[in-house]
Design a protein around this motif. Structure first.
Motif, PDB file in Angstrom:
ATOM      1  N   SER A  37       0.829  -1.205   0.000  1.00  0.00           N
ATOM      2  CA  SER A  37       0.000   0.000   0.000  1.00  0.00           C
ATOM      3  C   SER A  37       0.861   1.252   0.000  1.00  0.00           C
ATOM      4  O   SER A  37       0.493   2.278  -0.598  1.00  0.00           O
ATOM      5  CB  SER A  37      -0.932   0.001   1.211  1.00  0.00           C
ATOM      6  OG  SER A  37      -0.185  -0.108   2.414  1.00  0.00           O
ATOM      7  N   SER A  38       2.040   1.208   0.650  1.00  0.00           N
ATOM      8  CA  SER A  38       2.907   2.391   0.709  1.00  0.00           C
ATOM      9  C   SER A  38       3.489   2.729  -0.655  1.00  0.00           C
ATOM     10  O   SER A  38       3.785   3.887  -0.948  1.00  0.00           O
ATOM     11  CB  SER A  38       4.032   2.165   1.729  1.00  0.00           C
ATOM     12  OG  SER A  38       4.847   1.068   1.333  1.00  0.00           O
ATOM     13  N   ARG A  39       3.666   1.713  -1.509  1.00  0.00           N
ATOM     14  CA  ARG A  39       4.211   1.945  -2.853  1.00  0.00           C
ATOM     15  C   ARG A  39       3.113   1.954  -3.912  1.00  0.00           C
ATOM     16  O   ARG A  39       3.376   1.863  -5.094  1.00  0.00           O
ATOM     17  CB  ARG A  39       5.257   0.878  -3.181  1.00  0.00           C
ATOM     18  CG  ARG A  39       6.540   1.042  -2.373  1.00  0.00           C
ATOM     19  CD  ARG A  39       7.627   0.063  -2.787  1.00  0.00           C
ATOM     20  NE  ARG A  39       7.363  -1.291  -2.325  1.00  0.00           N
ATOM     21  CZ  ARG A  39       7.101  -2.320  -3.115  1.00  0.00           C
ATOM     22  NH1 ARG A  39       7.054  -2.158  -4.418  1.00  0.00           N
ATOM     23  NH2 ARG A  39       6.895  -3.516  -2.614  1.00  0.00           N
ATOM     24  N   ASN A  40       1.879   2.024  -3.436  1.00  0.00           N
ATOM     25  CA  ASN A  40       0.709   2.084  -4.325  1.00  0.00           C
ATOM     26  C   ASN A  40       0.596   0.854  -5.220  1.00  0.00           C
ATOM     27  O   ASN A  40       0.093   0.925  -6.337  1.00  0.00           O
ATOM     28  CB  ASN A  40       0.735   3.360  -5.177  1.00  0.00           C
ATOM     29  CG  ASN A  40      -0.657   3.736  -5.687  1.00  0.00           C
ATOM     30  OD1 ASN A  40      -1.660   3.457  -5.019  1.00  0.00           O
ATOM     31  ND2 ASN A  40      -0.730   4.355  -6.843  1.00  0.00           N
ATOM     32  N   LYS A  41       1.098  -0.268  -4.753  1.00  0.00           N
ATOM     33  CA  LYS A  41       0.915  -1.547  -5.435  1.00  0.00           C
ATOM     34  C   LYS A  41      -0.121  -2.335  -4.634  1.00  0.00           C
ATOM     35  O   LYS A  41       0.208  -3.253  -3.879  1.00  0.00           O
ATOM     36  CB  LYS A  41       2.239  -2.316  -5.499  1.00  0.00           C
ATOM     37  CG  LYS A  41       3.269  -1.729  -6.434  1.00  0.00           C
ATOM     38  CD  LYS A  41       2.915  -2.016  -7.886  1.00  0.00           C
ATOM     39  CE  LYS A  41       4.013  -1.561  -8.827  1.00  0.00           C
ATOM     40  NZ  LYS A  41       3.677  -1.842 -10.246  1.00  0.00           N
ATOM     41  N   VAL A  42      -1.360  -1.959  -4.779  1.00  0.00           N
ATOM     42  CA  VAL A  42      -2.385  -2.549  -3.930  1.00  0.00           C
ATOM     43  C   VAL A  42      -3.738  -2.525  -4.632  1.00  0.00           C
ATOM     44  O   VAL A  42      -4.029  -1.624  -5.429  1.00  0.00           O
ATOM     45  CB  VAL A  42      -2.462  -1.789  -2.580  1.00  0.00           C
ATOM     46  CG1 VAL A  42      -2.873  -0.339  -2.814  1.00  0.00           C
ATOM     47  CG2 VAL A  42      -3.420  -2.467  -1.609  1.00  0.00           C
ATOM     48  N   ILE A  43      -4.533  -3.536  -4.363  1.00  0.00           N
ATOM     49  CA  ILE A  43      -5.915  -3.596  -4.826  1.00  0.00           C
ATOM     50  C   ILE A  43      -6.778  -3.900  -3.613  1.00  0.00           C
ATOM     51  O   ILE A  43      -6.608  -4.942  -2.971  1.00  0.00           O
ATOM     52  CB  ILE A  43      -6.123  -4.695  -5.883  1.00  0.00           C
ATOM     53  CG1 ILE A  43      -5.312  -4.385  -7.145  1.00  0.00           C
ATOM     54  CG2 ILE A  43      -7.599  -4.825  -6.241  1.00  0.00           C
ATOM     55  CD1 ILE A  43      -5.377  -5.483  -8.195  1.00  0.00           C
ATOM     56  N   GLU A 276      -8.997   3.690 -11.841  1.00  0.00           N
ATOM     57  CA  GLU A 276      -8.488   4.883 -11.173  1.00  0.00           C
ATOM     58  C   GLU A 276      -7.936   4.574  -9.788  1.00  0.00           C
ATOM     59  O   GLU A 276      -6.985   5.196  -9.330  1.00  0.00           O
ATOM     60  CB  GLU A 276      -9.612   5.938 -11.057  1.00  0.00           C
ATOM     61  CG  GLU A 276     -10.063   6.512 -12.387  1.00  0.00           C
ATOM     62  CD  GLU A 276     -11.124   7.561 -12.220  1.00  0.00           C
ATOM     63  OE1 GLU A 276     -11.525   7.820 -11.047  1.00  0.00           O
ATOM     64  OE2 GLU A 276     -11.582   8.131 -13.240  1.00  0.00           O
ATOM     65  N   TRP A 277      -8.538   3.588  -9.117  1.00  0.00           N
ATOM     66  CA  TRP A 277      -8.117   3.286  -7.749  1.00  0.00           C
ATOM     67  C   TRP A 277      -6.941   2.293  -7.704  1.00  0.00           C
ATOM     68  O   TRP A 277      -6.450   1.989  -6.618  1.00  0.00           O
ATOM     69  CB  TRP A 277      -9.310   2.721  -6.952  1.00  0.00           C
ATOM     70  CG  TRP A 277     -10.194   1.799  -7.721  1.00  0.00           C
ATOM     71  CD1 TRP A 277     -11.309   2.146  -8.432  1.00  0.00           C
ATOM     72  CD2 TRP A 277     -10.027   0.391  -7.909  1.00  0.00           C
ATOM     73  NE1 TRP A 277     -11.854   1.040  -9.038  1.00  0.00           N
ATOM     74  CE2 TRP A 277     -11.095  -0.049  -8.731  1.00  0.00           C
ATOM     75  CE3 TRP A 277      -9.096  -0.531  -7.461  1.00  0.00           C
ATOM     76  CZ2 TRP A 277     -11.252  -1.381  -9.091  1.00  0.00           C
ATOM     77  CZ3 TRP A 277      -9.253  -1.861  -7.822  1.00  0.00           C
ATOM     78  CH2 TRP A 277     -10.316  -2.267  -8.629  1.00  0.00           C
ATOM     79  N   ALA A 278      -6.497   1.816  -8.838  1.00  0.00           N
ATOM     80  CA  ALA A 278      -5.310   0.950  -8.894  1.00  0.00           C
ATOM     81  C   ALA A 278      -4.655   1.114 -10.260  1.00  0.00           C
ATOM     82  O   ALA A 278      -4.564   0.179 -11.057  1.00  0.00           O
ATOM     83  CB  ALA A 278      -5.674  -0.515  -8.657  1.00  0.00           C
TER      84      ALA A 278
END
Length: 281
Positions: A37-43, A276-278
């Motif tokens: 989540s910190s590196r925006n690699k999250v769903i 948009e959210w991932a």
């Protein structure tokens, strides 16, 4: 099991049936990297379900998930699976078979004399219950759904080969082909119910079914007699559901309506950008 380690007795719900086995898998990565989540690699599942619904996720995890080895999730592969397997293969089989039966007969047609091709497809469909059932029992979920989708592929090939749309001068043969196809659609819907329970209800209704096909679990608040606080319990109306693990003959004469698409194709651009959210990148 509900009795407690220091004595006591089960509640009004009876002795609990504790799990004896827990199924696990390997790791799922996202576009070649660990989820973070910190590196925006999250769903987030909530976002995914809100946009794509549960069955698309269930299908992808079953057919392409990390069952025995690490697997990489990409939006390109997700779009391909949904568009070409769920929408084109399974959804199209349901829609075109029911649409042709609705247009030409208005109900489930009567089958006449079966040909060798008819018998072969029906035998494959009936035999899949044991194969898929054994795979599910052994927690080989990918093998189970792969076998179910193999029957879907055989049914699509059968319809293409038989060309019922060209049999208007031979209505008896046309109706036989449509009956056989609808029977296999019904069988495949049962085979896919453990994987796609929500769309299975839609297919059941499209085939003229009424009521609940496969009951879904519901989280309800329960308060026991004499207790001050309530607590959540996962339960479902499984007694009144109609799904059974076998090939059930379809009822001739069951009215059919023009079906709506079971699965909506995803925009191909999603494979390049992500939602948009991932987003991809």
């Amino acid at each position: 099991n509900g009795e407690g380690s220091r004595g006591g007795s089960p509640s009004s719900f009876g002795v609990l049936d504790l799990p004896t086995e827990i199924v696990s898998s390997e790791f799922l990565t996202m576009s070649g990297s660990k989820f973070s989540s910190s590196r925006n690699k999250v769903i987030y599942v909530r976002d995914f379900l809100a946009e794509f619904g549960p069955d698309a996720l269930r299908y992808y995890i079953a057919v392409a998930g990390p069952e025995n080895q690490d697997t990489d999730f990409t939006w390109d592969e997700f779009v391909r699976r949904v568009n070409f397997e769920l929408a084109n293969e399974w959804g199209n089989l349901v829609n075109r078979s029911i649409s042709m039966a609705h247009k030409n007969v208005g109900s489930v047609p009567t089958a006449g004399e079966l040909t060798a091709e008819d018998e072969a497809l029906l035998a494959e469909s009936r035999g899949a219950f044991q194969t898929v059932g054994e795979h599910i029992a052994a927690r080989r979920f990918k093998a189970g759904i792969t076998e179910a989708m193999r029957i879907v592929g055989l049914a699509n090939k059968y319809v293409s080969d038989m060309e019922p749309w060209k049999l208007k001068d031979d209505p008896a043969r046309r109706d036989t082909v449509l009956h056989v196809t609808l029977q296999v659609v019904s069988d495949c819907n049962t085979l896919l119910t453990p994987y796609l329970p929500h769309s299975a209800q839609k297919v059941f209704e499209a085939l003229g079914g009424e009521g609940v096909w496969a009951a879904q679990p519901e989280l309800t608040e329960v308060t026991e007699p004499g207790a001050e606080a309530s607590y959540p319990v996962l339960r479902g109306d499984y007694v009144n559901q109609q799904a059974v693990w076998r090939s059930t003959p379809i009822a001739v004469g069951t009215p059919l309506n023009k079906p709506s698409p079971i699965f909506t194709k995803l925009d191909p651009k999603l494979a390049e950008t992500g939602p948009e959210w991932a987003p991809i990148g």
